[in-house]
Scaffold this active site. Structure first.
Site, PDB file in Angstrom:
ATOM      1  CD  GLU A 184      14.162 -68.676  -3.545  1.00 47.39           C
ATOM      2  OE1 GLU A 184      13.946 -68.217  -4.665  1.00 47.39           O
ATOM      3  OE2 GLU A 184      15.283 -68.702  -3.020  1.00 47.39           O
ATOM      4  CB  CYS A 216       8.272 -64.497  -2.304  1.00 51.00           C
ATOM      5  SG  CYS A 216       9.981 -64.000  -2.498  1.00 51.00           S
ATOM      6  CG  HIS A 235       6.125 -60.647  -0.900  1.00 51.77           C
ATOM      7  ND1 HIS A 235       6.862 -61.376   0.002  1.00 51.77           N
ATOM      8  CD2 HIS A 235       6.963 -60.404  -1.952  1.00 51.77           C
ATOM      9  CE1 HIS A 235       8.084 -61.576  -0.491  1.00 51.77           C
ATOM     10  NE2 HIS A 235       8.164 -60.996  -1.669  1.00 51.77           N
TER      11      HIS A 235
END
Ligand SMILES: [Zn+2]
Lengths: 350, 131
Positions: A80, A112, A234
């Site tokens: 990103e 993400c 994550h």
């Protein structure tokens, strides 16, 4: 058998302690350390960006795989924080590493989870027989607004994975994705810093998607949590992945190796992929690994890997990510950090 | 920087492609039209190793505008394995850590932008090998 044939990961050498950021804004260092389980985070050098991080990680992935760069048929970088708004990061990388020009290139974005998207498509192309090797990369140099909670965690790093069907070190046994329209975190064109919906980023966003993807892939693959040697989720902070693991029935021991966030921060698209790299650095043949990414907006990609006898020979062919996290740490104060991240307005050409 | 000039230098700045004289084998970096060893005009491309040693260095305190935010920074002469020498920045270090003969490797970094709207110019810098 299709899966990973080479991997590499990279983090910059600069660091800022959570404590340093907390003091700048009058926050309580202890509550940050305990609340987010975060000691410090990586900061990109002034000469580093998503492209240079991707090149460093991919160079090691090619070294480990022992293949010629031009054998790679596709290169996908998920981030990103692509340096150009218009001009793909992958175009620079393929010329830097001698992969091009006969190669399919695209940049991916999905907050993400852009890195696992790149890995998923690279894997799928090899599985479909379209090409011998494909490279998927997740890398970021993300920023939180000054004084925002994200500033404690948004860090820099990435990992690269070459997918192939020969001398596979980690076979991909299953994949699963779970996606919905969930506005938990966003940034519009021309806005410098992202916006987020505070507490809404937890249950309705991160946990809903991570848990659904994990449960989906466990059911699809027929595995139980206790079958896995390692799991990585994550890591927006230290707390969320551990809570997700506990809810699903994974232990702290299964999480430990991939849990880089406490000293690395959240490398966004590089987060769970870098955790996977840390696991591949030390895993033994036959180990099962679960990876679940999360990208705001929102979605999760899940993978089940099983390592093979080819893995150990590749582990020492390039630096391990935990070695990179430990050596040559160069700490910044908040003023240096603001300069590095260009958080202040300069009267200079750049 | 003009895009046409930039892409001409990509093989050298990105991949360390030297010109190897087919007459006497001498490596030229950047490549040249005539070999100063034997006068030959025939060359083949050869990729240089990324490992080498630091021969000497200086610390820049007064920099050109594109580098002014980076001061103080180190510029050094590196001898790559095989003997080719080149000049580049030495990144991620304090000058006190440097020594003649220190092992270095070349990494891929941003070098400069002429202004905020211009292309980003990438290339090589040296870092200390810390294994
Ligand atoms: Zn000659």
């Amino acid at each position: 058998m299709v899966g990973i044939v080479g991997w590499g990961a990279y983090v910059p050498c600069y660091r800022i302690k959570a404590e340093t950021i907390a003091r700048q804004w009058g926050g309580d260092p202890e509550s940050v350390r305990k609340g987010l389980l975060l000691e410090e985070k990586t900061v990109p050098g002034m000469d580093e960006d998503t492209i240079t991080i991707s090149v460093a990680a991919a160079r090691d992935a090619i070294e480990r795989a022992g293949i010629a760069p031009h054998e790679i048929g596709a290169v996908y970088i998920g981030s990103e924080s692509h340096p150009y708004a218009v001009k793909p990061s992958g175009t620079v990388l393929i010329d830097a590493l001698g992969i091009g020009p006969h190669v399919h290139v695209a940049d991916y974005e999905f907050a993400c989870k852009a890195g696992t998207e790149a890995m998923f498509v690279a894997y799928s192309l090899v599985k479909a027989g379209q090409m011998k090797y494909a490279l998927g990369i997740g890398a970021d140099t993300s920023q939180g607004a000054p004084g925002d909670a994200l500033e404690y965690t948004a860090s820099a790093g990435g990992a690269a994975f070459i997918m192939g069907d020969d001398k596979v070190v980690a076979e991909i046994q299953a994949t699963y994705s779970y996606t919905s329209d969930t506005p938990d975190f966003w940034r519009k064109e021309l806005e410098h810093y992202p916006q987020h919906a505070g507490r809404f980023t937890g249950e309705p966003a991160y946990f809903r998607h991570v848990l659904a993807a994990a449960r989906g892939i466990l059911e699809q693959s027929g595995h139980q949590p206790q079958d896995f040697a390692y799991a990585v989720f994550h890591m927006p902070n230290g707390k969320f992945p551990l809570k997700a693991a506990k809810t699903l029935g994974f232990t702290r021991e299964q999480m430990e190796e991939g849990l880089l966030v406490t000293t690395m921060g959240n490398t966004y698209s590089g987060s769970s992929p870098t955790g996977l790299a840390a696991i591949l650095d030390v895993a033994r043949p036959g180990d099962l690994i679960l990876l679940v990414s999360f990208g705001s907006g929102a979605g999760s990609d899940a993978f089940v890997f099983q390592t093979t006898d080819h893995l150990p020979a590749l582990q020492d062919k390039a630096p391990k990510i935990r070695t990179l996290l430990e050596r040559n740490r160069r700490y910044l104060d908040y003023g240096q950090y603001a300069k590095f991240r260009r958080k202040i307005i300069f009267n200079s050409p750049v | 920087m003009k895009s046409a000039q930039y892409i001409r230098e990509v093989p050298q700045r990105y991949r360390l492609e030297a010109g190897k004289c087919t007459g006497c084998g001498k490596l030229h970096f950047p490549p040249r039209l005539v070999c100063d060893g034997c006068g030959s005009r025939e060359f083949e491309a050869a990729t240089l190793p990324r490992q080498g040693t630091l021969l000497t260095w200086t610390v820049i305190h007064a920099a050109p505008p594109q580098f002014s935010l980076e001061t103080p920074y180190v510029v050094g002469i590196v001898e790559l394995d095989g003997g080719v020498r080149l000049t580049c920045q030495v990144a991620d270090c304090d000058p006190e850590e440097l020594a003649v003969g220190a092992p270095v490797e070349l990494v891929f970094r941003r070098i400069k932008e002429d202004n905020a709207a211009d292309i980003i110019q990438y290339g090589y810098k040296a870092v200390l090998r810390r294994e």
